[in-house]
Write a protein that holds these residues in place. Structure first.
Motif, PDB file in Angstrom:
ATOM      1  N   THR A  22      -1.759   2.465  10.965  1.00 23.58           N
ATOM      2  CA  THR A  22      -1.938   3.896  10.677  1.00 23.58           C
ATOM      3  C   THR A  22      -0.646   4.560  10.214  1.00 23.58           C
ATOM      4  O   THR A  22      -0.663   5.361   9.290  1.00 23.58           O
ATOM      5  CB  THR A  22      -2.522   4.663  11.885  1.00 23.58           C
ATOM      6  N   ASP A  23       0.485   4.218  10.835  1.00 22.95           N
ATOM      7  CA  ASP A  23       1.759   4.824  10.427  1.00 22.95           C
ATOM      8  C   ASP A  23       2.106   4.437   8.993  1.00 22.95           C
ATOM      9  O   ASP A  23       2.494   5.291   8.181  1.00 22.95           O
ATOM     10  CB  ASP A  23       2.898   4.379  11.351  1.00 22.95           C
ATOM     11  N   ASP A  24       1.977   3.149   8.686  1.00 26.58           N
ATOM     12  CA  ASP A  24       2.311   2.659   7.348  1.00 26.58           C
ATOM     13  C   ASP A  24       1.430   3.301   6.283  1.00 26.58           C
ATOM     14  O   ASP A  24       1.924   3.794   5.263  1.00 26.58           O
ATOM     15  CB  ASP A  24       2.148   1.133   7.270  1.00 26.58           C
ATOM     16  N   ILE A  25       0.134   3.280   6.521  1.00 24.60           N
ATOM     17  CA  ILE A  25      -0.799   3.786   5.506  1.00 24.60           C
ATOM     18  C   ILE A  25      -0.684   5.295   5.360  1.00 24.60           C
ATOM     19  O   ILE A  25      -0.763   5.821   4.248  1.00 24.60           O
ATOM     20  CB  ILE A  25      -2.239   3.315   5.792  1.00 24.60           C
ATOM     21  N   LEU A  26      -0.427   6.020   6.453  1.00 22.44           N
ATOM     22  CA  LEU A  26      -0.237   7.465   6.340  1.00 22.44           C
ATOM     23  C   LEU A  26       0.956   7.766   5.431  1.00 22.44           C
ATOM     24  O   LEU A  26       0.861   8.614   4.538  1.00 22.44           O
ATOM     25  CB  LEU A  26      -0.024   8.110   7.713  1.00 22.44           C
ATOM     26  N   GLY A  27       2.057   7.070   5.625  1.00 20.81           N
ATOM     27  CA  GLY A  27       3.228   7.264   4.769  1.00 20.81           C
ATOM     28  C   GLY A  27       2.929   6.948   3.315  1.00 20.81           C
ATOM     29  O   GLY A  27       3.342   7.685   2.407  1.00 20.81           O
ATOM     30  N   GLU A  28       2.204   5.863   3.102  1.00 23.34           N
ATOM     31  CA  GLU A  28       1.824   5.500   1.732  1.00 23.34           C
ATOM     32  C   GLU A  28       0.922   6.561   1.111  1.00 23.34           C
ATOM     33  O   GLU A  28       1.079   6.920  -0.061  1.00 23.34           O
ATOM     34  CB  GLU A  28       1.092   4.161   1.729  1.00 23.34           C
ATOM     35  N   MET A  29      -0.032   7.057   1.896  1.00 24.69           N
ATOM     36  CA  MET A  29      -0.963   8.055   1.372  1.00 24.69           C
ATOM     37  C   MET A  29      -0.227   9.333   0.976  1.00 24.69           C
ATOM     38  O   MET A  29      -0.565   9.950  -0.042  1.00 24.69           O
ATOM     39  CB  MET A  29      -2.061   8.367   2.395  1.00 24.69           C
ATOM     40  N   GLU A  30       0.758   9.722   1.781  1.00 26.87           N
ATOM     41  CA  GLU A  30       1.539  10.916   1.434  1.00 26.87           C
ATOM     42  C   GLU A  30       2.267  10.708   0.106  1.00 26.87           C
ATOM     43  O   GLU A  30       2.296  11.602  -0.742  1.00 26.87           O
ATOM     44  CB  GLU A  30       2.521  11.247   2.556  1.00 26.87           C
ATOM     45  N   ALA A  31       2.831   9.515  -0.070  1.00 25.60           N
ATOM     46  CA  ALA A  31       3.535   9.213  -1.319  1.00 25.60           C
ATOM     47  C   ALA A  31       2.568   9.196  -2.508  1.00 25.60           C
ATOM     48  O   ALA A  31       2.852   9.785  -3.562  1.00 25.60           O
ATOM     49  CB  ALA A  31       4.256   7.867  -1.205  1.00 25.60           C
ATOM     50  N   VAL A  32       1.427   8.543  -2.363  1.00 28.42           N
ATOM     51  CA  VAL A  32       0.444   8.448  -3.452  1.00 28.42           C
ATOM     52  C   VAL A  32      -0.118   9.832  -3.774  1.00 28.42           C
ATOM     53  O   VAL A  32      -0.284  10.183  -4.951  1.00 28.42           O
ATOM     54  CB  VAL A  32      -0.680   7.450  -3.100  1.00 28.42           C
ATOM     55  N   LYS A  33      -0.382  10.626  -2.754  1.00 28.12           N
ATOM     56  CA  LYS A  33      -0.882  11.979  -2.977  1.00 28.12           C
ATOM     57  C   LYS A  33       0.125  12.763  -3.814  1.00 28.12           C
ATOM     58  O   LYS A  33      -0.245  13.485  -4.740  1.00 28.12           O
ATOM     59  CB  LYS A  33      -1.131  12.672  -1.638  1.00 28.12           C
ATOM     60  N   GLY A  34       1.410  12.608  -3.525  1.00 23.10           N
ATOM     61  CA  GLY A  34       2.462  13.259  -4.306  1.00 23.10           C
ATOM     62  C   GLY A  34       2.495  12.772  -5.743  1.00 23.10           C
ATOM     63  O   GLY A  34       2.628  13.567  -6.679  1.00 23.10           O
TER      64      GLY A  34
END
Length: 179
Positions: A22-34
């Motif tokens: 969850t921590d890894d994917i949340l960080g990735e999702m924030e980056a991709v959303k940006g």
């Protein structure tokens, strides 16, 4: 929030929780959303039905393949295949909501007329954590129209200590007395 965004975001969160990612994917999702926000034409290209699906999936592999977990990369590919890539932000919101609930995190949106100093933000964060009993993530924005003071939205609860808010309350009281 859209129904598809809720369902897909929930599914990704459940999988990430199972795999302890969850921590890894949340960080990735924030980056991709940006990335998607800064490059709307890229999202349009990946959503364009006239571009063969295979080519769109290859574009995602080339651009994001090295930087994402396989689960997240495949998730984005599924959204592309289903024509739901524009729902990515809603998927992120659902994922973030679940993450916050699981980790005892509350999001607070702080609006002030001028930017708060680091010490002011720290003090405010501490007070909000006492009120909510949760770890608070603060997002700050400035709005000169509020004139002064602080307005905080903490999980849908509004604390309005702004000059504009106080003037509005006074105006209502005066109107009630006069009428």
């Amino acid at each position: 929030m859209t129904k598809a965004g809720d369902l897909y975001g929930q599914s990704l969160y459940d999988l990430a929780a199972e795999e302890n990612l969850t921590d890894d994917i949340l960080g990735e999702m924030e980056a991709v959303k940006g990335i998607f926000k800064e490059n709307p034409d890229y999202v349009t290209l990946l959503s364009e039905p006239s571009v063969p699906k295979k080519e769109r999936l290859q574009l995602v592999d080339e651009a994001l393949g090295e930087s994402l977990t396989p689960y997240h990369l495949n998730f984005i590919k599924i959204l592309i295949e289903k024509g739901l890539l524009r729902e990515y932000s809603a998927c992120y919101n659902r994922f973030r909501k679940n993450y916050n609930e699981t980790h005892g995190i509350a999001e607070a949106f702080v609006t002030t007329a001028v930017t708060l100093s680091d010490s002011q933000l720290a003090t405010l964060k501490e007070k909000l954590e006492k009120i909510s009993g949760k770890k608070v993530l603060l997002q700050q924005k400035t709005d000169p129209d509020i004139l002064g003071g602080v307005r905080v939205d903490l999980e849908g609860q509004l604390f309005d200590g702004t000059v504009k808010g106080r003037l509005s309350e006074l105006r209502k009281k005066v109107d009630d007395v006069v009428i």
